[in-house]
Design a protein around this motif. Structure first.
Motif, PDB file in Angstrom:
ATOM      1  N   UNK A  12       6.342   6.893  -0.601  1.00  0.00           N
ATOM      2  CA  UNK A  12       6.765   6.512  -2.090  1.00  0.00           C
ATOM      3  C   UNK A  12       8.326   7.525  -2.022  1.00  0.00           C
ATOM      4  N   UNK A  13       8.408   8.332  -1.234  1.00  0.00           N
ATOM      5  CA  UNK A  13       9.544   9.223  -1.174  1.00  0.00           C
ATOM      6  C   UNK A  13      10.765   8.694  -0.517  1.00  0.00           C
ATOM      7  N   UNK A  34       0.997  -1.276   0.232  1.00  0.00           N
ATOM      8  CA  UNK A  34       0.011   0.007   0.163  1.00  0.00           C
ATOM      9  C   UNK A  34       0.886   1.277   0.149  1.00  0.00           C
ATOM     10  N   UNK A  35       0.563   2.361  -0.837  1.00  0.00           N
ATOM     11  CA  UNK A  35       1.433   3.096  -1.011  1.00  0.00           C
ATOM     12  C   UNK A  35       0.862   4.545  -0.492  1.00  0.00           C
ATOM     13  N   UNK A  36       1.895   5.560  -0.290  1.00  0.00           N
ATOM     14  CA  UNK A  36       1.465   6.837   0.248  1.00  0.00           C
ATOM     15  C   UNK A  36       2.344   7.751  -0.458  1.00  0.00           C
ATOM     16  N   UNK A  37       1.678   8.716  -1.015  1.00  0.00           N
ATOM     17  CA  UNK A  37       2.516   9.752  -1.724  1.00  0.00           C
ATOM     18  C   UNK A  37       2.098  11.187  -1.130  1.00  0.00           C
ATOM     19  N   UNK A  38       3.084  12.007  -0.871  1.00  0.00           N
ATOM     20  CA  UNK A  38       2.737  13.371  -0.027  1.00  0.00           C
ATOM     21  C   UNK A  38       2.417  14.175  -1.241  1.00  0.00           C
ATOM     22  N   UNK A  39       1.413  15.093  -0.985  1.00  0.00           N
ATOM     23  CA  UNK A  39       0.792  16.209  -1.762  1.00  0.00           C
ATOM     24  C   UNK A  39       0.594  17.381  -0.960  1.00  0.00           C
ATOM     25  N   UNK A  65      -3.490   7.780  -0.864  1.00  0.00           N
ATOM     26  CA  UNK A  65      -3.247   6.478  -0.564  1.00  0.00           C
ATOM     27  C   UNK A  65      -3.741   5.539  -1.493  1.00  0.00           C
ATOM     28  N   UNK A  66      -3.048   4.322  -1.910  1.00  0.00           N
ATOM     29  CA  UNK A  66      -3.525   3.392  -2.698  1.00  0.00           C
ATOM     30  C   UNK A  66      -3.164   2.048  -2.384  1.00  0.00           C
ATOM     31  N   UNK A  67      -3.715   1.130  -2.257  1.00  0.00           N
ATOM     32  CA  UNK A  67      -3.505  -0.189  -1.734  1.00  0.00           C
ATOM     33  C   UNK A  67      -4.834  -1.111  -1.503  1.00  0.00           C
ATOM     34  N   UNK A  68      -4.306  -2.178  -0.980  1.00  0.00           N
ATOM     35  CA  UNK A  68      -5.462  -3.107  -0.456  1.00  0.00           C
ATOM     36  C   UNK A  68      -5.039  -3.837   0.841  1.00  0.00           C
ATOM     37  N   UNK A 105       7.525   3.053   6.243  1.00  0.00           N
ATOM     38  CA  UNK A 105       6.230   2.805   6.507  1.00  0.00           C
ATOM     39  C   UNK A 105       5.618   3.851   7.477  1.00  0.00           C
ATOM     40  N   UNK A 106       4.514   4.464   7.118  1.00  0.00           N
ATOM     41  CA  UNK A 106       3.786   5.510   7.756  1.00  0.00           C
ATOM     42  C   UNK A 106       2.382   4.937   8.218  1.00  0.00           C
ATOM     43  N   UNK A 107       1.637   5.502   9.078  1.00  0.00           N
ATOM     44  CA  UNK A 107       0.425   5.243   9.513  1.00  0.00           C
ATOM     45  C   UNK A 107      -0.341   6.270   9.393  1.00  0.00           C
ATOM     46  N   UNK A 108      -2.013   6.109   9.259  1.00  0.00           N
ATOM     47  CA  UNK A 108      -2.885   7.161   8.767  1.00  0.00           C
ATOM     48  C   UNK A 108      -3.985   6.874   9.469  1.00  0.00           C
TER      49      UNK A 108
END
Length: 383
Positions: A176-177, A142-147, A153-156, A181-184
């Protein structure tokens, strides 16, 4: 002082204070009166009896806890009645609360912990993925991209217990950067979140597990748990959580033993109670030994953790050992109850089936064995 449980042969429960035992009595009254009568029908239907939740919340168990040992016996009491009910409660009191308290900033903890303790703010732990369970440390996809001030976030996720009734998901994703692993904290009703109940389970049928899809999900930076910045931080959570699972495994086998004991003392064959047969007594003695050994392990582990000693190998050893003894105990319980042991009417069948899920979740037997093996040899056998 007399032990609080018929399966507490060595008297570990009297280590609790009188006030703590009174709280457990209150819990037992609710479990016996409001929960136990619903279990067989809901297990067969594969549905959770949500009408019990207000009764559980009223007990205010998290705020009435005065020691870590009480928390362990709380899980023991819940699992002694039903593993799904224990897992549902622990999803909030153990997995989610631990994630926020250890992973959140001081400001996040101050804002959320009291609400979590009263079930005003409900959440679950969303780590496992369809293709990544035991290899989640390196394989989490599962990916996380800072914007700017938000993340996409995208994934399953898969096997997320309690997700359909929770307000938020504690979602673990790989940045992604930096590849860490981060948590949200993700609202379950957010745009981009889809939950689907997992059907056709043969274990923990009462517990509602979900598959989760996350598609271009936007999460604010303020909803990122600030102290989770690598899988090492996730591993620190798991160190604490595995002790809860070891307590659940111990309580489950106590429930199976006590159900088997009730049955054999009321059943007659060949003109006498089957409790009078040598082989029955041998199996009962073995079951009691398994429960006693498991209780000794989790009590001492909890005492160490309350004193500030948290080691990955100790929690892994407890989870590994107690779950192995649990599997043995429920099999013996099924044996002594005979053909009636495959029906829900004796409770034994439910414990027997549910043990399989507890055996596997929060670290399989093999993974926990390798964690212990690495600690005692100094060599990692992980691939």
């Amino acid at each position: 002082m007399t032990a609080f449980y018929p399966s507490d042969q060595f008297g570990f429960s009297p280590l609790l204070s009188a006030d703590e035992l009174e709280v457990l009595k209150d819990l037992r009254a609710v479990l016996d009166t409001d929960v136990q009568p619903l279990l067989a029908d809901h297990w067969e239907a594969g549905e959770f009896p949500f009408q019990i939740v207000p009764k559980m919340v009223e007990l205010d168990l998290m705020n009435r806890a005065t020691s870590a040992l009480f928390g362990g016996f709380r899980d023991f009491e819940l699992a002694r009645t039903d593993a799904s009910v224990a897992t549902f409660y622990n999803a909030q009191s153990g997995l989610f609360r631990t994630t926020v308290n250890l992973g959140g900033s001081p400001e996040q903890v101050a804002a959320l912990d009291a609400r979590i303790a009263t079930f005003d703010y409900t959440g679950v732990f969303a780590l496992t993925e369809p293709e990544h369970g035991s290899d989640i440390a390196g394989g989490l996809a599962t990916s996380a991209r800072r914007d700017g001030d938000s993340w996409v976030l995208n994934g399953q996720k898969r096997w997320i217990g309690g997700a359909t009734s929770a307000q938020v998901l504690a979602v673990f994703a790989r940045d992604e950067a930096d590849n860490q692993v981060k948590a949200f904290l993700v609202p379950t009703d957010a745009a981009g979140v889809t939950l689907k109940k997992i059907q056709r389970k043969t274990s923990l049928r009462i517990m509602q597990n979900s598959d989760i899809d996350l598609v271009n999900l936007e999460v604010q930076e303020s909803d990122r748990l600030q102290r989770i910045n690598s899988f090492k931080d996730v591993a620190a959570l798991l160190r604490s959580m595995r002790s809860d699972v070891a307590w659940i495994a111990t309580g489950l086998q106590a429930g199976a033993y006590e159900a088997a004991l009730r049955y054999v003392t009321s059943r007659e064959q060949f003109g006498k109670s089957i409790a009078a047969f040598q082989l029955t007594q041998q199996k009962l003695a073995t079951m009691l030994g398994n429960v006693t050994a498991s209780l000794g392990l989790v009590v001492r582990l909890t005492q160490q953790q309350e004193a500030g000693l948290f080691t990955e190998e100790n929690s892994a050893l407890a989870k590994m050992f107690c779950c192995e003894r649990m599997r043995h105990t429920v099999a013996l319980a099924r044996e002594v109850v005979g053909g009636n042991g495959i029906t829900l009417d004796t409770d034994v069948a439910r414990f027997h089936a549910d043990a399989e899920a507890v055996y596997s979740y929060e670290g399989t037997h093999e993974i926990n064995s390798l964690i212990v093996g690495r600690a005692i040899t100094g060599h990692s056998a992980f691939i």
